[in-house]
Scaffold this active site. Structure first.
Site, short mmCIF file in Angstrom:
data_model
loop_
_atom_site.label_atom_id
_atom_site.label_comp_id
_atom_site.label_asym_id
_atom_site.label_seq_id
_atom_site.Cartn_x
_atom_site.Cartn_y
_atom_site.Cartn_z
N GLU A 70 18.88 8.85 58.29
CA GLU A 70 19.69 9.64 57.37
C GLU A 70 20.72 10.41 58.17
O GLU A 70 20.42 10.90 59.28
CB GLU A 70 18.84 10.61 56.55
N CYS A 268 18.11 12.32 50.94
CA CYS A 268 18.86 13.05 49.91
C CYS A 268 20.35 12.77 49.96
O CYS A 268 21.07 13.01 48.99
CB CYS A 268 18.61 14.55 50.06
N ASN A 399 16.03 7.97 45.63
CA ASN A 399 15.41 8.47 46.84
C ASN A 399 14.06 9.12 46.54
O ASN A 399 13.02 8.51 46.73
CB ASN A 399 16.33 9.47 47.55
N GLU A 400 14.07 10.35 46.04
CA GLU A 400 12.81 11.00 45.69
C GLU A 400 12.96 11.74 44.35
O GLU A 400 12.57 12.88 44.20
CB GLU A 400 12.33 11.94 46.80
#
Length: 685
Positions: A70, A268, A399-400
């Site tokens: 990331e 994120c 993603n989450e």
């Protein structure tokens, strides 16, 4: 003393086990930030483990241990992407960020030497800004770029400079120099633009001295007006010597992990604070001159580490991620926006009736990665220099994210992708936490949908990792497979700037990883996060690899990951004590596997107590065991030990030869992770 933990360990004293030809054992655990409890009672007798080689529990997937990338902590620009010039195309929201002019030019256009003005092409192209320099004196006007917290320069190395320019009036020569803090020139070259049409000019020079924080000066000689854009400087020693490529030492550290997959581009960063600022892969491919710069979502996320100069040039884009995956021999695993901005920020939702473009991005990405050169997006890939497909097998949706809105959107992606690409493996997410209401809801709904792989994230204390080494022992073997997509032990607290990459946290992760490996039937992918951190540009700790402008070092956590990933084996085996797995008895954690390709037994042992422990192995189902093996040991007597730039090998693996001619017994040093590899011949009866 953590009495709750000690009681739990006492209850497990009779439960331990070896399984297979790969064994990993961790001893000891504590609360976050403290050393393992040295008062834990250790059995006076040897720990006796049975390994049944002929009864493999499951195959260990080639993707078991991978890499999560990331762009946080200056991981891309200023990190693995080797460009040395910050804001090379003047596209930051404040277009002169990264650039300095003579002091008077900041406030006035009356300096005798000249002045510069940012010109906007009014949206004609993604790279819409350029700099117009008016030189009023024969010599003197100068622009300075300090790069990403300085420019690291190596003595004797060639540096390649390029710039787009056009001469509108007069004739100017640009003298390009790297200088140190005292003004000493470390290397220089000159560019003389000709004509009023944009051209790209290139030049190279050899640096004469090493410097951590050099700056680049462009001094203009000769009166006139010159426009400049895409001002670039790269070292020549990039990974595989690719022009405008990646920083070789950082990629080498990834390659040394032998990763089974590369997950990109986050995290994120996929989501963005708003949907308008989400990661859009189509804007990151093609000519780097035409890639649209975007503010990095981590630039001011944390008040303890604001970085308003943090942007994404996308010189490292999706093509480069696929290429890197190929270089590493890793499966590419791209993650795409599902139409929900980061739920820790705005949580902005795209209306369901407007979701089609997001789904189309996923479909087009599959074509870009795998399509024939006769397809529209396959042709784009081929035109970028890779006519062969990248053979992408996995794609992540979101993603989450969490909650009903995520499930609604995931269903649309899943239905559409599977209709055209039934073989594509879709990765879904269970949210940002490993438990609680969000997690329970997501897991329940995804199981109803027969989700293939669910991504779980864990940023918890060392104690949590020790206590959850048995997390997957009771997971449904017929349910979704698990991707432990982001995890790291937090020595202080989640997102605390005081978290440390110390041996205590790494040891806790090793304990947890034994549970991941033991449950290879359920767990198919795992990766530590975050991956990289610039020593002066980080936002989040802890991190796997630290670097500055010249050097990099591997953390104890990195060495744990490497010992597991490079000693993966092919099949996890039953490793047991008193017919149960080893998940904390006597402070020990263990797993075992065999490697049918090399014919070796691999035993991983971690002793996190202050006492040496003896392990007797009863290896069943073999005709012969080698008389000697190689024992690789990672240890420290101080659980607060960290690696650093000054001492990058404070904790590093050491190889020893171990004599097994007198019996299968090994000794685990205090506070250590050990890996034994020994040849064997299996009983074929």
């Amino acid at each position: 003393m953590n009495t709750k933990y000690i009681d739990r360990m006492k209850n497990k004293m009779k439960s331990a086990g070896w399984s297979g030809l790969i064994l990993a054992v961790v001893i000891g655990c504590t609360d976050a930030g403290t050393a393992p409890n040295q008062e834990l009672a250790i059995s006076a007798t040897s720990n006796k483990y049975v390994i049944r080689v002929g009864e493999p529990m499951a195959e260990i997937q080639p993707t078991m241990y991978g890499v999560f990338f990331e762009d946080i902590n200056f991981a891309a620009d200023g990190g693995i992407y080797a460009e040395m010039v910050k804001n090379r195309s003047f596209e930051f929201e404040l277009p002169m960020i990264g650039w300095e002019q003579p002091a008077s030019d900041k406030f006035s256009m009356n300096d005798q030497s000249g002045f510069a003005s940012v010109i906007n092409r009014l949206g004609e192209q993604p790279n819409s800004n350029f700099l117009r320099v008016t030189v009023k004196a024969d010599k003197g006007y100068q622009l300075t770029n300090a790069g990403f917290r300085g420019m690291g320069v190596k003595e004797g190395l060639r540096y390649d400079f390029s710039i787009m320019a056009r001469q509108l009036e007069g004739q100017s020569v640009m003298n390009v120099r790297l200088v140190d803090s005292t003004g000493v020139i470390l290397g220089e070259t000159s560019i003389a633009p000709k004509g009023d049409e944009w051209q790209t000019y290139t030049a190279s020079f050899i640096a004469t001295k090493e410097e951590m924080k050099a700056v680049m000066n462009i001094q203009f000689e000769g009166k006139g007006i010159v426009d400049i854009d895409m001002v670039s400087l790269f070292p020549s020693d990039t990974w595989k010597n690719r022009p405008k490529g990646m920083r070789a030492d950082l990629v080498q550290l990834l390659d040394d992990l032998n990763p089974g997959f590369l997950r990109f581009p986050g995290g994120c960063i996929v989501e963005g604070r708003t949907l308008a600022r989400r990661y859009q892969w189509k804007k990151t491919i093609g000519d780097i001159n035409d890639r649209e710069v975007l503010v990095n979502r981590w630039n001011t996320e944390f008040t303890h580490r604001p970085t308003p100069d943090y942007y994404q040039s996308f010189g490292l884009g999706f093509f480069e991620y696929f290429q890197l995956s190929e270089d590493l021999g890793a499966e590419p695993l791209p993650i795409l926006s599902c139409g929900i901005a980061c739920q820790f920020n705005t949580g902005e939702l795209v209306p369901m009736e407007e979701l089609d473009p997001y789904v189309a991005d996923a479909m087009d990405l599959i074509e870009f990665a795998n399509g024939a050169t006769t397809t529209p997006w396959g042709k784009v890939r081929a035109d970028m220099g890779h006519p062969a497909p990248f053979n992408m097998k996995y794609i992540g949706i979101g993603n989450e994210q969490w909650g009903p809105e995520y499930i609604k959107r995931y269903k649309v992606f899943e239905r559409t992708i599977k209709a055209r690409y039934p073989e594509m493996i879709i990765v879904s997410g269970s949210g940002p936490f490993p438990d609680g209401e969000m997690f329970d809801y997501g897991m329940e709904e995804l199981k109803k949908l027969n989700a293939e792989i669910i991504d779980e994230h864990y940023y918890r204390t060392p104690e949590w990792f020790f206590e959850n080494a048995d997390r997957y022992d009771k997971y449904d073997r017929n349910g979704p497979k698990i991707f432990a997509g982001e995890y790291a032990s937090q020595s202080v607290a989640i997102a605390s700037p005081d978290n440390k990459n110390n041996w205590n946290g790494a040891l806790a992760e090793a304990a947890f990883m034994t549970g991941l490996e033991r449950n290879a039937e359920v767990v198919h992918l795992t990766s530590y996060a975050p991956l990289f951190a610039h020593a002066e540009g980080w936002q989040w700790t802890p991190d796997l690899i630290w670097f500055n402008n010249l050097k990099s070092y591997a953390t104890p956590n990195y060495h744990v990951q490497k010992l597991f990933s490079t000693n993966r084996g092919t099949h996890v085996l039953p490793l047991q004590e008193d017919n149960g797995p080893v998940t904390g008895a006597n402070g020990l954690y263990a797993t075992a596997a065999k490697d049918v390709n090399t014919g070796e037994l691999i035993v991983k042992l971690v002793n996190a107590t202050a006492q040496e422990q003896s392990i007797d192995l009863d290896i069943q189902g073999i005709d012969q065991l080698g008389e000697s093996g190689i024992l690789t040991v990672l240890k420290s007597s101080d659980l607060n030990t960290e690696n650093s730039f000054d001492n990058p090998v404070a904790i590093s693996p050491e190889e020893l030869s171990v004599d097994l001619s007198g019996g299968s017994s090994i000794t685990a040093a205090p506070y250590s992770l050990s890996v034994l590899r020994v040849a064997y011949k299996e009983n074929v009866n």
